[in-house]
Write a protein that holds these residues in place. Structure first.
Motif, mmCIF file in Angstrom:
data_model
loop_
_atom_site.group_PDB
_atom_site.id
_atom_site.type_symbol
_atom_site.label_atom_id
_atom_site.label_comp_id
_atom_site.label_asym_id
_atom_site.label_seq_id
_atom_site.Cartn_x
_atom_site.Cartn_y
_atom_site.Cartn_z
ATOM 1 N N ALA A 171 0.806 -1.218 0.000
ATOM 2 C CA ALA A 171 0.000 0.000 0.000
ATOM 3 C C ALA A 171 0.843 1.274 0.000
ATOM 4 C CB ALA A 171 -0.936 0.005 1.214
ATOM 5 N N ILE A 172 2.077 1.192 0.456
ATOM 6 C CA ILE A 172 2.927 2.395 0.491
ATOM 7 C C ILE A 172 4.166 2.226 -0.396
ATOM 8 C CG2 ILE A 172 2.155 3.145 2.768
ATOM 9 C CD1 ILE A 172 4.738 1.981 3.912
ATOM 10 N N SER A 173 4.108 1.284 -1.320
ATOM 11 C CA SER A 173 5.268 1.020 -2.167
ATOM 12 C C SER A 173 5.451 2.055 -3.277
ATOM 13 C CB SER A 173 5.159 -0.379 -2.787
ATOM 14 O OG SER A 173 4.004 -0.469 -3.615
ATOM 15 N N ARG A 179 11.873 7.687 -1.816
ATOM 16 C CA ARG A 179 11.839 8.010 -0.388
ATOM 17 C C ARG A 179 13.022 7.383 0.338
ATOM 18 N NH1 ARG A 179 6.423 6.478 -0.831
ATOM 19 N NH2 ARG A 179 6.686 4.761 0.662
ATOM 20 N N VAL A 180 13.365 6.163 -0.014
ATOM 21 C CA VAL A 180 14.508 5.498 0.620
ATOM 22 C C VAL A 180 15.795 6.243 0.287
ATOM 23 C CG1 VAL A 180 15.902 3.402 0.678
ATOM 24 C CG2 VAL A 180 13.405 3.233 0.691
ATOM 25 N N ARG A 181 15.956 6.596 -0.964
ATOM 26 C CA ARG A 181 17.171 7.317 -1.360
ATOM 27 C C ARG A 181 17.272 8.665 -0.644
ATOM 28 N NH1 ARG A 181 19.631 4.875 -5.695
ATOM 29 N NH2 ARG A 181 18.364 3.328 -6.789
ATOM 30 N N PHE A 182 16.134 9.351 -0.516
ATOM 31 C CA PHE A 182 16.169 10.638 0.171
ATOM 32 C C PHE A 182 16.437 10.447 1.661
ATOM 33 C CE2 PHE A 182 14.590 14.568 2.024
ATOM 34 C CZ PHE A 182 15.108 15.517 1.151
ATOM 35 N N GLU A 222 8.124 5.406 5.447
ATOM 36 C CA GLU A 222 6.781 4.839 5.587
ATOM 37 C C GLU A 222 5.672 5.824 5.227
ATOM 38 O OE1 GLU A 222 7.185 1.408 8.983
ATOM 39 O OE2 GLU A 222 6.848 3.470 9.654
ATOM 40 N N THR A 223 6.021 7.076 4.989
ATOM 41 C CA THR A 223 5.002 8.070 4.631
ATOM 42 C C THR A 223 4.707 7.986 3.142
ATOM 43 O OG1 THR A 223 5.760 9.574 6.371
ATOM 44 C CG2 THR A 223 4.414 10.514 4.612
ATOM 45 N N PRO A 224 3.485 7.640 2.763
ATOM 46 C CA PRO A 224 3.160 7.503 1.331
ATOM 47 C C PRO A 224 3.447 8.787 0.577
ATOM 48 C CG PRO A 224 1.399 6.632 2.700
ATOM 49 C CD PRO A 224 2.339 7.357 3.628
ATOM 50 N N THR A 225 3.939 8.622 -0.637
ATOM 51 C CA THR A 225 4.210 9.768 -1.499
ATOM 52 C C THR A 225 2.909 10.392 -1.937
ATOM 53 O OG1 THR A 225 6.220 8.676 -2.283
ATOM 54 C CG2 THR A 225 5.388 10.532 -3.585
ATOM 55 N N ARG A 226 2.812 11.710 -1.755
ATOM 56 C CA ARG A 226 1.591 12.416 -2.148
ATOM 57 C C ARG A 226 1.890 13.315 -3.342
ATOM 58 N NH1 ARG A 226 1.513 12.453 3.434
ATOM 59 N NH2 ARG A 226 -0.308 11.474 4.391
#
Length: 231
Positions: A171-173, A179-182, A222-226
């Motif tokens: 759901a948050i992939s 996000r991981v790289r940042f 873990e914060t979904p990209t918006r």
């Protein structure tokens, strides 16, 4: 950066097959012993002085060496620091590969993995704080001085990224790769800043630095990209 390396002291085994520009080949065990002493004392001195303030005379005195013996092995101070940086980078690369390929890195959940990464990186920066600071400051005029350090971060990301993504719920992939790289950029950028200018209130030595970096990284990952509207 790697979690292995003992207390940061280099050993003669680190010089097996090692070569660096401006550093003369070491044929005898006595030469390797001296170079290791010089490297370790260099790491210690760089905690208190910058590259410009590093005295070859003081270094040789601490290493029980002569200035002549130093220059018989290194062309100059720049060559010494370059070689020191490269031997530390080589050892750290070995540690990163070993930790991930022998499953030392936690694989049960994201919190444990990121906590392990942040603690290992903070410990590495503490161990080599002076060398990192000297490399960062020299990089202002010699950008290539930071290349080996940057490549260490890229190596760890190449190992950590697929493991982190595998631990995330579907759901948050979306957008998780970036996000991981940042998150890693947050980690390394914060540690570099602490080492270089120590802005406070928290320092590289603060007992909660590693833990809070891990929390910040985990929450961001873990914060979904918006999708945001354009300004």
């Amino acid at each position: 950066m790697g979690a292995r390396q003992g207390h940061g002291l280099l050993h003669e085994t680190a010089l097996e097959g090692f070569e660096a520009e401006g550093m003369r080949a070491m044929q005898q065990a006595r030469s390797r012993e001296l170079v290791v002493r010089l490297f370790n004392e260099g790491l210690a001195l760089l905690r208190d002085v910058d590259f410009d303030g590093l005295s070859i005379e003081a270094l040789c005195m601490r290493a029980d060496s002569t200035v002549g013996a130093f220059y018989s092995r290194f062309e100059n101070k720049e060559a010494f620091i370059n070689a020191l940086q490269r031997v530390v980078v080589a050892l750290t690369r070995q540690g990163i590969v070993a930790d991930y390929e022998t499953h030392v890195a936690p694989g049960d959940n994201l919190v444990h993995l990121v906590d392990w990464i942040a603690k290992g990186a903070t410990a590495w920066y503490r161990r080599y704080e002076g060398l990192v600071r000297a490399s960062l400051r020299r990089a202002n005029g010699e950008p290539e001085m930071w290349t080996p350090m940057r490549e260490l971060g890229e190596l760890q990301i190449s190992y950590a990224l697929p493991r982190i993504l595998a631990l995330l719920p579907k759901a948050i992939s979306d957008g998780a790769d970036e996000r991981v790289r940042f998150a890693f950029q947050m980690l390394f950028g914060t540690l570099n800043n602490m080492v270089l200018i120590n802005p406070g209130p928290f320092t590289i030595q603060h007992p909660t630095t590693a833990r809070w970096l891990a929390v910040a990284m985990t929450q961001f990952i873990e914060t979904p990209t918006r999708t945001t509207s354009k300004f």
